[in-house]
Scaffold this active site. Structure first.
Site, PDB file in Angstrom:
ATOM      1  N   ASP A 183      36.001  45.718  37.158  1.00 44.55           N
ATOM      2  CA  ASP A 183      35.316  44.486  36.796  1.00 44.55           C
ATOM      3  C   ASP A 183      34.640  44.687  35.450  1.00 44.55           C
ATOM      4  OD1 ASP A 183      36.134  43.648  39.255  1.00 44.55           O
ATOM      5  OD2 ASP A 183      34.135  43.395  40.113  1.00 44.55           O
ATOM      6  N   ASP A 219      37.771  32.613  46.558  1.00 42.25           N
ATOM      7  CA  ASP A 219      36.510  33.312  46.780  1.00 42.25           C
ATOM      8  C   ASP A 219      35.623  32.422  47.631  1.00 42.25           C
ATOM      9  OD1 ASP A 219      37.550  35.149  44.905  1.00 42.25           O
ATOM     10  OD2 ASP A 219      36.674  34.009  43.253  1.00 42.25           O
TER      11      ASP A 219
END
Length: 240
Positions: A8, A129
């Protein structure tokens, strides 16, 4: 089942967030390309990349470290975060990405997902998500009333390569994945599903593998950086 190590990216560095909170970022490597090489040297088959800044700003921000990773690593990589138009999709694929992940636009502009999947077969994934079963967008900052399973089903005939399902409440929390919700979503669609959020041990990976839903893969981040999960050991166990 494929294990996807996660990198990330925030402000050019490899970080992990706690439940998607940009204010709760832990920097694990100032050199994301070096981190990617370490994962590849340990034997991973894929890399999972996220442009966190891009997810919030709606346009790619961490292009330089992504390009450095693509230049130095010979395994396929998928990228999500801030990819919201065909030009950006085409640009990233032309730079060598194997797969682009579309999240926010899957809710806000599903026709773009369908067009991209037709134009680039096998190279478009949908990122779903969710908190408590409902989809969150724009870097998880905006809640919607869209049910995660309903959204997945809406792309059943679109030709997308995979669905990456993240339980936001589990992400970075080292509390284990939401196996029940992930398995239920995977059983609801014929699209390959990749589990994300909370994978923190070899036992978690084995539980996902053995849940009976035929998951395509699982993503792990913090556990690999913290040492709670040994990548080489995990890859050997999944292969076996």
């Amino acid at each position: 089942m494929i294990l996807y190590p996660a990198i990330d990216l925030k402000d050019g560095k490899a970080v992990r967030l706690l439940r998607g909170d940009m204010e709760k970022a832990t920097v694990f490597n100032d050199d994301p390309a070096a981190q990617a090489r370490a994962f590849v040297e340990a034997g991973c088959q894929w890399l999972h990349l996220v442009d966190l800044n891009g997810a919030f700003e709606g346009t790619p921000v961490n292009a330089a470290p992504v390009e450095a990773i693509l230049a130095t690593c010979d395994v396929p990589a998928q990228l999500g975060g801030g990819i919201r138009d065909m030009a950006t999709i085409e640009t990233w694929l032309s730079k060598g990405l194997a797969r682009v992940i579309l999240g926010t636009v899957a809710v806000e502009n599903p026709d773009l997902v369908r067009e991209a999947a037709r134009t680039f077969p096998g190279k478009i994934a949908v990122g779903i998500d969710a908190r408590d079963g409902l989809v969150a967008t724009r870097g998880w900052a905006e809640e919607t009333d869209v049910n995660a399973t309903d959204l997945a089903r809406s792309f059943e005939d679109a030709g997308v390569a995979a669905i990456i399902y993240t339980d936001i409440n589990r992400d970075g929390a080292m509390q284990g994945p939401n196996i029940e919700a992930t398995a239920a979503l995977a059983r609801a669609v014929s699209i390959p599903v990749i589990a994300s959020g909370g994978v923190s041990s070899l036992a978690d990976l084995e539980a996902l593998r053995d849940c009976g839903a035929g998951l395509n893969g699982a993503i792990s981040g913090r556990a690999l950086y913290d040492g709670a999960l040994d990548l080489a050991e995990a890859l050997a166990a999944l292969k076996g």
